[in-house]
Write an enzyme that holds these catalytic residues in place. Structure first.
Site, PDB file in Angstrom:
ATOM      1  N   CYS A 115       0.818  -1.218   0.000  1.00 53.68           N
ATOM      2  CA  CYS A 115       0.000   0.000   0.000  1.00 53.68           C
ATOM      3  C   CYS A 115       0.852   1.268   0.000  1.00 53.68           C
ATOM      4  CB  CYS A 115      -0.938   0.011   1.197  1.00 53.68           C
ATOM      5  SG  CYS A 115      -1.971  -1.437   1.266  1.00 53.68           S
ATOM      6  N   HIS A 261      -4.036   6.993   1.224  1.00 48.91           N
ATOM      7  CA  HIS A 261      -4.205   5.656   0.636  1.00 48.91           C
ATOM      8  C   HIS A 261      -5.583   5.151   1.023  1.00 48.91           C
ATOM      9  CE1 HIS A 261      -4.130   1.442  -0.004  1.00 48.91           C
ATOM     10  NE2 HIS A 261      -3.980   1.151   1.265  1.00 48.91           N
ATOM     11  N   ASN A 291      -9.942  -1.018  -2.098  1.00 52.66           N
ATOM     12  CA  ASN A 291      -8.539  -0.747  -1.791  1.00 52.66           C
ATOM     13  C   ASN A 291      -7.688  -1.329  -2.932  1.00 52.66           C
ATOM     14  OD1 ASN A 291      -5.895  -0.921  -0.864  1.00 52.66           O
ATOM     15  ND2 ASN A 291      -6.461  -1.519   1.206  1.00 52.66           N
TER      16      ASN A 291
HETATM   17  O1  UT7 Z   1      -4.417  -1.266   2.810  1.00 50.05           O
HETATM   18  C1  UT7 Z   1      -3.692  -2.054   3.707  1.00 50.05           C
HETATM   19  C2  UT7 Z   1      -4.029  -1.764   5.064  1.00 50.05           C
HETATM   20  N1  UT7 Z   1      -5.281  -2.413   5.411  1.00 50.05           N
HETATM   21  C3  UT7 Z   1      -6.087  -1.820   6.251  1.00 50.05           C
HETATM   22  O2  UT7 Z   1      -5.838  -0.715   6.660  1.00 50.05           O
HETATM   23  C4  UT7 Z   1      -7.279  -2.600   6.756  1.00 50.05           C
HETATM   24  C5  UT7 Z   1      -7.485  -2.300   8.229  1.00 50.05           C
HETATM   25  N2  UT7 Z   1      -8.547  -3.100   8.836  1.00 50.05           N
HETATM   26  C6  UT7 Z   1      -9.834  -2.931   8.522  1.00 50.05           C
HETATM   27  O3  UT7 Z   1     -10.182  -2.140   7.684  1.00 50.05           O
HETATM   28  C7  UT7 Z   1     -10.857  -3.747   9.305  1.00 50.05           C
HETATM   29  O4  UT7 Z   1     -10.206  -4.460  10.328  1.00 50.05           O
HETATM   30  C8  UT7 Z   1     -11.638  -4.736   8.391  1.00 50.05           C
HETATM   31  C9  UT7 Z   1     -12.600  -3.955   7.490  1.00 50.05           C
HETATM   32  C10 UT7 Z   1     -10.708  -5.567   7.558  1.00 50.05           C
HETATM   33  C11 UT7 Z   1     -12.467  -5.706   9.240  1.00 50.05           C
HETATM   34  O5  UT7 Z   1     -13.345  -4.968  10.062  1.00 50.05           O
HETATM   35  P1  UT7 Z   1     -13.407  -5.266  11.618  1.00 50.05           P
HETATM   36  O6  UT7 Z   1     -14.399  -4.347  12.160  1.00 50.05           O
HETATM   37  O7  UT7 Z   1     -12.016  -5.175  12.171  1.00 50.05           O
HETATM   38  O8  UT7 Z   1     -13.955  -6.722  11.645  1.00 50.05           O
HETATM   39  P2  UT7 Z   1     -13.328  -8.054  12.278  1.00 50.05           P
HETATM   40  O9  UT7 Z   1     -12.358  -8.673  11.350  1.00 50.05           O
HETATM   41  O10 UT7 Z   1     -12.905  -7.818  13.692  1.00 50.05           O
HETATM   42  O11 UT7 Z   1     -14.614  -8.966  12.334  1.00 50.05           O
HETATM   43  C12 UT7 Z   1     -15.770  -8.610  13.111  1.00 50.05           C
HETATM   44  C13 UT7 Z   1     -16.891  -9.587  12.800  1.00 50.05           C
HETATM   45  C14 UT7 Z   1     -16.467 -11.033  12.931  1.00 50.05           C
HETATM   46  O12 UT7 Z   1     -17.591 -11.779  13.368  1.00 50.05           O
HETATM   47  P3  UT7 Z   1     -17.762 -12.216  14.897  1.00 50.05           P
HETATM   48  O13 UT7 Z   1     -16.528 -12.996  15.240  1.00 50.05           O
HETATM   49  O14 UT7 Z   1     -17.844 -10.919  15.659  1.00 50.05           O
HETATM   50  O15 UT7 Z   1     -19.023 -12.994  14.894  1.00 50.05           O
HETATM   51  C15 UT7 Z   1     -16.135 -11.435  11.522  1.00 50.05           C
HETATM   52  O16 UT7 Z   1     -16.252 -12.811  11.285  1.00 50.05           O
HETATM   53  O17 UT7 Z   1     -17.302  -9.423  11.443  1.00 50.05           O
HETATM   54  C16 UT7 Z   1     -17.178 -10.660  10.738  1.00 50.05           C
HETATM   55  N3  UT7 Z   1     -16.781 -10.375   9.364  1.00 50.05           N
HETATM   56  C17 UT7 Z   1     -17.649 -10.220   8.359  1.00 50.05           C
HETATM   57  N4  UT7 Z   1     -18.976 -10.284   8.321  1.00 50.05           N
HETATM   58  C18 UT7 Z   1     -19.575 -10.050   7.139  1.00 50.05           C
HETATM   59  C19 UT7 Z   1     -15.512 -10.196   8.896  1.00 50.05           C
HETATM   60  N5  UT7 Z   1     -15.561  -9.914   7.585  1.00 50.05           N
HETATM   61  C20 UT7 Z   1     -16.863  -9.916   7.225  1.00 50.05           C
HETATM   62  C21 UT7 Z   1     -17.545  -9.706   6.012  1.00 50.05           C
HETATM   63  N6  UT7 Z   1     -18.882  -9.785   6.006  1.00 50.05           N
HETATM   64  N7  UT7 Z   1     -16.876  -9.411   4.864  1.00 50.05           N
END
Ligand code: UT7
Length: 334
Positions: A115, A261, A291
Site C-alpha cells: 500500500c 491511501h 482498496n
Molecule cells: O491497505 C492495507 C491496510 N489495510 C487496512 O488498513 C485494513 C485495516 N482493517 C480494517 O479495515 C478492518 O479491520 C476490516 C474492514 C478488515 C475488518 O473490520 P473489523 O471491524 O475489524 O472486523 P473483524 O475482522 O474484527 O470482524 C468482526 C466480525 C467477525 O464476526 P464475529 O466474530 O464478531 O461474529 C467477523 O467474522 O465481522 C465478521 N466479518 C464479516 N462479516 C460479514 C468479517 N468480515 C466480514 C464480512 N462480512 N466481509
C-alpha cells in the site's frame, strides 16, 4: 539540488463492476456489513479475457500520464513500478512497461512496498531528479488483486476490501517553485505476518505447498489481522503527515488537499477529523474502487486533479500505510 514536480497523471480501472451484493453470492457477507465497516460500495475486477493484467493496466495509466505531461516517451530516463501482484514472479513489471512503451534501455525498477508502494516510488523518483541524475521519471502503481483472492467466507474480511486498477505519475525537473517539498518513509518488519501473502516463495515453494495441501492458513492467499492493521494505520498515518508538515515548517491548517491511501473509509475519516479538514480537503474514492493498494493514491490523485479539486499553489499531502508494515508521506506544492 533540483526539485521534482508531477507533470502528468493517469489512471485506469477495468470495466467490470463488482458490487457488495455480487460478493454476497460468493461468501457470507452483506452490503450493509461492508459499507458500515469499510465504506466500500463496489470495486472493479479484471474480467477473464478483457486483456488486462497488472502491467497492461499500468501501461494504460502510464500512457495517459505521459500524454498529459506532453513529453516524448523517449525522454523518460527511469521507470519505477510499484505492485504486490506482478504479472511474472520475475522479472518485475517495470521491464514489461519499458518494452510495451518502446523505450530502448532505460532502467526499470520494481518497488515491493504494497500500500505504500506508490509513495516509496515517488520518493525514489524524487531523489534521482533532485540530484540531477535524471530529468524525467515515470512512476506507476498497479494491482490485479481479484485473481488471487480467496472468495470464500474463510477470507471475507480480506477479499471484500480489495479491487483492481492502476495509476501513474510522470515526474520531471521543476522549473518553478512548485513540486515535491519532501518525502518521508518508514517500515517496521516486526509486523511482517500481520498482513501478508506467504507463498509461493523461496521459503515455501509450490511443490511444498501442494504436498501440505493446507485447508486453513493457506499460504497463497493474503491474510490480515484487520484490527491490528487498523490500529497501527490510524497512528502511523497521523504521525507521518505531521512529520512531513513539521519538516517543512507547515501546519495542518496549510493543507489544501489530502490524498490518503484508500485502505478503509473509516481510517480516512479518522485522519480527516484529527487534522480538522473539511470534506472538500480530502479526496476519497474507496466507495467506487475498494482498496487498490499501490494504485490507490495515483488513482485518487488523478481523479481529484481531473475533478478540478487541485489548483496551482495548493499544498497537497499524500499518505500511505500498509503491509510490512510500511508507511510514508509526500508533501508537495502543486
Ligand atoms: O491497505 C492495507 C491496510 N489495510 C487496512 O488498513 C485494513 C485495516 N482493517 C480494517 O479495515 C478492518 O479491520 C476490516 C474492514 C478488515 C475488518 O473490520 P473489523 O471491524 O475489524 O472486523 P473483524 O475482522 O474484527 O470482524 C468482526 C466480525 C467477525 O464476526 P464475529 O466474530 O464478531 O461474529 C467477523 O467474522 O465481522 C465478521 N466479518 C464479516 N462479516 C460479514 C468479517 N468480515 C466480514 C464480512 N462480512 N466481509
Amino acid at each position: 539540488m533540483f526539485q521534482s514536480k508531477i507533470l502528468g497523471l493517469g489512471k485506469y480501472v477495468p470495466e467490470q463492476v463488482v458490487t457488495n451484493h455480487d460478493l454476497s453470492k460468493l461468501m457470507e457477507t452483506s452490503d450493509e456489513w461492508i459499507q458500515e465497516r469499510t465504506g466500500i460500495e463496489e470495486r472493479r475486477h479484471i474480467k477473464k479475457g478483457d486483456g488486462n493484467s497488472t502491467a497492461i493496466m499500468g501501461l494504460k495509466a502510464a500512457k495517459q500520464a505521459i500524454e498529459r505531461a506532453d513529453i516524448d516517451k523517449d525522454d523518460i530516463e527511469l521507470i519505477v513500478f510499484a505492485t504486490l501482484s506482478p504479472d511474472y514472479y520475475f522479472p518485475g513489471c517495470g521491464v514489461q512497461i519499458q518494452e510495451m512503451l518502446g523505450i530502448k534501455t532505460c532502467p526499470a525498477l520494481d518497488v515491493r512496498n504494497q500500500c505504500s508502494g506508490f509513495v516509496y516510488g515517488i520518493s525514489v523518483a524524487d531523489q534521482y531528479i533532485k540530484t540531477g541524475m535524471y530529468k524525467n521519471v515515470l512512476v506507476i502503481g498497479s494491482e490485479n488483486h481479484s485473481g488471487g483472492l480467496d472468495m470464500t467466507t474463510r477470507s471475507r474480511h480480506v477479499s471484500v476490501i480489495f479491487g483492481d486498477g492502476a495509476g501513474a505519475a510522470l515526474l520531471s525537473r521543476s522549473d518553478d517553485d512548485s513540486g515535491i517539498l519532501s518525502t518521508h518513509l518508514h517500515a517496521q518488519g516486526e509486523y511482517i505476518d500481520e498482513l501478508s501473502l506467504r507463498g509461493p516463495s523461496t521459503e515455501m515453494w509450490v511443490p511444498e505447498i501442494i504436498a501440505k495441501n493446507p485447508q486453513e492458513d493457506i499460504p497463497y492467499f493474503p491474510k490480515m489481522n484487520g484490527q491490528l492493521v487498523f490500529k497501527n494505520a490510524v497512528v502511523r498515518f497521523s504521525e507521518v503527515i505531521q512529520e512531513g508538515l513539521e519538516f517543512n515548517n507547515l501546519k495542518k491548517e496549510d493543507i489544501d488537499m489530502l490524498i490518503p491511501h484508500q485502505a478503509n473509509l473509516r481510517i480516512s475519516q479518522f485522519i480527516q477529523k484529527k487534522l480538522r479538514l473539511e470534506d472538500s480537503q480530502v479526496h476519497n474514492n474507496i466507495q467506487k474502487y475498494g482498496n487498490t493498494t499501490a494504485a490507490s493514491i495515483p488513482i485518487a490523485l488523478t481523479e481529484a486533479w481531473e475533478e478540478g479539486k487541485i489548483k496551482k499553489g495548493d499544498l497537497v499531502v499524500l499518505a500511505a500505510f500498509g503491509s510490512g508494515f510500511t508507511w510514508g508521506s509526500v508533501i508537495l506544492r502543486w
